[in-house]
Design an enzyme around this catalytic site. Structure first.
Site, PDB file in Angstrom:
ATOM      1  N   ASP A  70      61.248 104.649  35.665  1.00 51.08           N
ATOM      2  CA  ASP A  70      60.664 104.898  36.857  1.00 51.08           C
ATOM      3  C   ASP A  70      61.115 105.858  37.752  1.00 51.08           C
ATOM      4  OD1 ASP A  70      59.494 102.551  35.597  1.00 51.08           O
ATOM      5  OD2 ASP A  70      60.044 101.151  37.408  1.00 51.08           O
ATOM      6  N   GLU A 253      55.198  95.346  40.667  1.00 48.99           N
ATOM      7  CA  GLU A 253      56.395  96.257  40.821  1.00 48.99           C
ATOM      8  C   GLU A 253      56.025  97.412  41.788  1.00 48.99           C
ATOM      9  OE1 GLU A 253      59.478  95.427  37.586  1.00 48.99           O
ATOM     10  OE2 GLU A 253      57.654  96.643  36.825  1.00 48.99           O
TER      11      GLU A 253
END
Length: 541
Positions: A70, A253
């Site tokens: 990420d 998320e």
């Protein structure tokens, strides 16, 4: 950010909405923890793909070696784009989560910097964000030298500030333009009561009417976005929860709240970006979004899909398998959100056959908000700074008509990496498209097609190279796309082992990774059961 294990116990929603405990610590700090392992020196552009490293991208951010996932801490500062990201400085799989760091002037050519914040036994550095504290509201810099302030998730290990396994939000700052970072002595600055093991992913935006910062976070396994406010980035007050709509099949998320102008009008709306894993539209990881209003306390989605609705009714940022955890670059020029996303999928990301690196970012994108037929919709395109670089090369073109067959495009289009603009006028054909990175006999390759009657755009990687590393490496992905004036226009960014297909000026995007043989570089167009007119333009990268 997600760990490789998704079998997490589901939290009771009441606990997910528990009262907030804020650490009221002074704005003092401690020196950064000493590195426990070597970090790489800066490299310009990094290694190039080769027969021994056949899948390394040419125009996408990746690390010289080791695992990344990420993006976090995305910020534009003093003419430079900074991308921080989840990084393992010690290996080629998920673990030892630290903040890697790369910089760029144009969003295409990246220079890897030393690791910004490195994991320790007592704390891993999970996802977060960075803002420029222009007025030094945090007191962590000075009026003459305002700090960069990072908010990130502390994932606590042995001897951490909270029990092992707990997650809470912490702060760090830099007064040298992002080169070195110091952690705030009062960490964590935001915790839940009771402590939670899935409270993470802070992203901050400025709310001008209230003159305060708004942070979005998640309680991932309860599918709850929690909103907080602060005037100094260190002391946070609870605002509200957002939940109960959209896809619910996995962890929520990396939430982000953005205010955007509606194209062609003076109206403005708020957009919530949200990743989900698993439960995405293409299987495994995915990104959904919601459009609505924010009154300074609550975000209210409009025309959102119900939790039990088919996935097709939710709104998705990408319809491929490999686009996740995208968030915007704070302070990016141009007036539109510029997003950087991870080009991976948790279903198989740890098993892709690349070495000594694993993981890459998608091309940065800019978002546009438009009025759709039934509700507001996002359009995606290559970010302006990156587009300028990608379009510099000499353009080569070919116009041709193919009837119930295929035609090789020749050496001008034979490449491992290229930017293609393709227009299809299907005429009498049932289906037509392009085959890329194909073998000399055109039996293997990446197949991008459009089926006229159903309006289906499909990216098929089932015969595009190595795929036996995971049973979850899904063979194809598709989306319904409306033609314009009877034509379908595709912008295709092909980069060694990935493809990003932007359809009809970003009406839909399909992002997929694939792993072709090094010597498979052919390109052909095809038309099935009728005639198709093709206009093909390409730039080498």
């Amino acid at each position: 950010m997600t760990s490789p294990s998704h079998h997490l116990s589901r939290r009771n929603l009441l606990a997910a909405s528990a009262a907030v405990v804020v650490s009221f610590a002074a704005a003092s700090c401690t020196p950064p923890r000493g590195s426990e392992s070597p970090t790489p020196a800066p490299v310009s552009r990094g290694p190039r793909s080769s027969a021994s490293d056949p899948w390394r991208p040419a125009v996408h951010l990746t690390a010289e070696k080791n695992w990344l996932n990420d993006p976090n801490g995305l910020v534009y500062h003093d003419g430079t784009y900074h991308a921080f990201y989840q990084y393992n400085p010690r290996g080629n799989s998920w673990g030892n989560m630290s903040w890697g760091h790369s910089t760029s002037k144009d969003l295409v050519q990246w220079e890897q910097q030393p690791v910004a914040m490195e994991a320790s036994v007592d704390e891993e550095i999970f996802s977060g964000c960075i803002v420029v504290d222009t007025n030094n509201a945090s007191g962590l810099g000075s009026a003459q030298n305002p700090p960069l302030v990072a908010l990130y998730t502390s994932a606590y290990g042995k001897n951490g500030a909270l029990p092992q396994g707990a997650q809470a939000q912490s702060a760090a700052y830099s007064t040298d333009g992002g080169t070195t970072w110091q952690k705030h002595r009062g960490n964590p600055v935001l915790n839940l009561e009771p402590t939670n093991n899935n409270f993470r992913d802070p992203k901050v935006t400025w709310y001008e009417p209230g003159r305060y910062w708004v942070m979005t976070t998640v309680v991932a396994d309860a599918q709850v976005v929690k909103l907080f406010k602060s005037t100094d980035l260190l002391h946070w007050d609870f605002l509200s929860d957002f939940s109960g709509v959209g896809a619910q099949g996995g962890l929520w998320e990396v939430p982000e709240l953005l205010q955007m102008s509606v194209e062609g009008s003076t109206a403005r709306k708020w957009v919530m970006l949200l990743s989900i894993n698993p439960g995405g539209i293409a299987g495994g990881s995915g990104m959904q979004y919601f459009v609505g209003e924010f009154d300074g306390t609550r975000f209210m989605a409009e025309d959102a899909a119900a939790p039990d609705a088919p996935l097709q009714e939710s709104q998705w940022l990408d319809y491929g398998a490999d686009y996740y955890a995208a968030n915007s670059v704070s302070g990016a020029p141009g007036g539109k959100p510029v997003l950087l996303g991870w080009m991976g999928n948790w279903d198989y990301a740890q098993h892709v056959p690349t070495t000594p690196w694993r993981g890459a970012m998608a091309i940065p994108r800019e978002l546009t908000l438009v009025r759709g037929e039934k509700r507001f919709e996002l359009r995606s395109g290559v970010a302006a700074a990156a587009r300028e670089v990608l379009e510099r090369g000499e353009e080569k073109g070919k116009d041709l008509t193919v009837s119930s067959g295929s035609e090789d495009l020749g050496t001008d289009f034979a490449a491992r990496t290229q930017l293609i603009d393709l227009e299809l006028d299907l005429g009498t054909a049932r289906e037509a498209g392009i085959l890329l990175r194909h073998s000399p006999d055109a039996q293997d390759g990446l197949r991008i097609s459009y089926e006229k009657d159903s309006g289906t755009l499909k990216v098929d990687r089932s015969n595009a190279g190595t795929s036996n590393f995971s049973e979850k490496f899904s063979p194809y992905h598709q989306v319904t796309v409306r033609p314009a004036d009877g034509k379908v226009r595709l912008r295709i960014l092909l980069d060694t082992s990935s493809v990003e297909v932007f359809a009809q000026d970003g009406q839909a995007v399909v992002t997929d990774t694939f792993f072709p043989d090094w010597d498979h570089i052919g390109a052909s167009v095809f038309s099935m059961e009728g005639e198709t007119a093709f206009a093909v333009r390409s730039r080498s990268l």
